[in-house]
Design a protein around this motif. Structure first.
Motif, short mmCIF file in Angstrom:
data_model
loop_
_atom_site.label_atom_id
_atom_site.label_comp_id
_atom_site.label_asym_id
_atom_site.label_seq_id
_atom_site.Cartn_x
_atom_site.Cartn_y
_atom_site.Cartn_z
N ARG B 98 0.82 -1.22 0.00
CA ARG B 98 0.00 0.00 0.00
C ARG B 98 0.86 1.28 0.00
O ARG B 98 0.48 2.28 0.60
CB ARG B 98 -0.98 -0.01 1.18
N GLU B 101 -0.97 4.15 -1.93
CA GLU B 101 -2.05 4.71 -1.11
C GLU B 101 -1.49 5.60 0.00
O GLU B 101 -2.01 6.68 0.27
CB GLU B 101 -2.87 3.56 -0.52
N ARG B 102 -0.42 5.13 0.64
CA ARG B 102 0.18 5.94 1.72
C ARG B 102 0.70 7.27 1.20
O ARG B 102 0.57 8.31 1.84
CB ARG B 102 1.34 5.18 2.37
N LEU B 104 -0.30 8.94 -1.47
CA LEU B 104 -1.43 9.81 -1.82
C LEU B 104 -2.11 10.38 -0.58
O LEU B 104 -2.47 11.55 -0.54
CB LEU B 104 -2.47 9.04 -2.63
N ARG B 105 -2.26 9.54 0.42
CA ARG B 105 -2.95 9.98 1.64
C ARG B 105 -2.14 11.07 2.35
O ARG B 105 -2.69 12.05 2.83
CB ARG B 105 -3.18 8.79 2.57
N ARG B 106 -0.82 10.89 2.38
CA ARG B 106 0.03 11.88 3.02
C ARG B 106 -0.01 13.22 2.26
O ARG B 106 -0.08 14.29 2.85
CB ARG B 106 1.46 11.38 3.13
N ALA B 108 -2.47 14.27 0.43
CA ALA B 108 -3.79 14.84 0.70
C ALA B 108 -3.82 15.49 2.08
O ALA B 108 -4.37 16.58 2.26
CB ALA B 108 -4.87 13.76 0.59
N LYS B 109 -3.22 14.81 3.05
CA LYS B 109 -3.19 15.32 4.42
C LYS B 109 -2.45 16.66 4.48
O LYS B 109 -2.90 17.61 5.12
CB LYS B 109 -2.48 14.30 5.31
N LEU B 137 -9.86 4.09 -4.13
CA LEU B 137 -9.57 5.07 -3.07
C LEU B 137 -10.56 6.23 -3.04
O LEU B 137 -10.45 7.13 -2.22
CB LEU B 137 -8.15 5.62 -3.27
#
Lengths: 164, 164
Positions: B98, B101-102, B104-106, B108-109, B137
């Motif tokens: 992942r 995903e990690r 992208l999430r970071r 976004a955060k 996602l």
């Protein structure tokens, strides 16, 4: 002889004019209800220390005739910057004066002067008038790519999911 | 227990690693020949005084595992910033962890922390694997919009046409 089209960068005291143009553009493409921004948002993000966008304003005889709002992008494939045109708007009563074309060309020229090699924008797939206009200028459909996005509450939920 | 995935911003001495990842990403999607950028381009535009993009690097056990290259964008409709993901790459041998995903999430955060409300990217229309990954996602296809662009020599000719 009609008054010439002049172009100049938008200033902080143009913010109400710029916002008004965005609202009319939204109405024009049937998305008026989607516009939740305020003039204050534009003031804050566009005219502060690190502006998130730039504006170019067209005038005819001292009257507002059109707007191009844009920001820089970067191509890692080419290793060079480009410009993204977020909004292009021309007042109805000034159509036929090539205001939109002039705005785009000036934005491209400024991008090129800064080392840029491309211009991009998004258009509504059912906006045939806009698509024909861009195609005529050589700003062609990039048919092999599609936009994916996540917005608002879904974006917040995605961003807020704790990392493992 | 496998080594954890760690994330950190790319630094100027990561430029060769970042460029290598872009070349492998290009090969992966069959566009290797389109990549004309050099590590020097990335150094110049990404790590100078006014960086044109940011990078986030994933590592596993001290080894390069993936990259997300992105830059800020702005929504005049919402009056808020967003982030555009230009490139997302994960090393084959680290798939299933992942990493993408990690990353992208970071991103976004970090965007959210700076007041941002959306994330966008482009994907090749025939890249079903990437499309399914993004859809899973919640980064959905923005079906009503299409990308128009003008690049390279055509862009120069457009920008260089004298104004009337």
């Amino acid at each position: 002889m009609p008054a010439p089209v002049t172009l100049r960068p938008g200033r902080i005291d143009d913010v109400e004019t710029i916002h008004g143009a965005l609202l009319r553009l939204g109405t024009h493409i049937g998305a008026h209800q989607e516009i939740t921004s305020t003039p204050d948002d534009l003031r804050r993000y566009g005219f502060g220390e690190k502006p998130a966008f730039s504006t170019l304003i067209a005038e005819i005889g001292g009257e507002f005739a059109g707007l191009c709002l844009h920001f820089p992008i970067f191509s890692t494939w080419m290793g060079r910057p480009g410009v993204y045109v977020q909004d292009l708007y021309v007042e109805d009563r000034f159509r036929g004066r090539r205001v939109g074309e002039r705005l785009l060309r000036r934005v491209a020229k400024e991008c090129r002067a800064a080392g840029g090699v491309y211009l991009r924008l998004s258009v509504d797939t059912d906006n045939e008038t806009a698509k024909a206009f861009y195609e005529k200028l050589g700003i062609g459909w990039s048919s092999y790519e599609q936009v994916q996005k996540i917005v608002g509450d879904a974006f917040f939920a995605f961003a807020d999911t704790p990392e493992e």
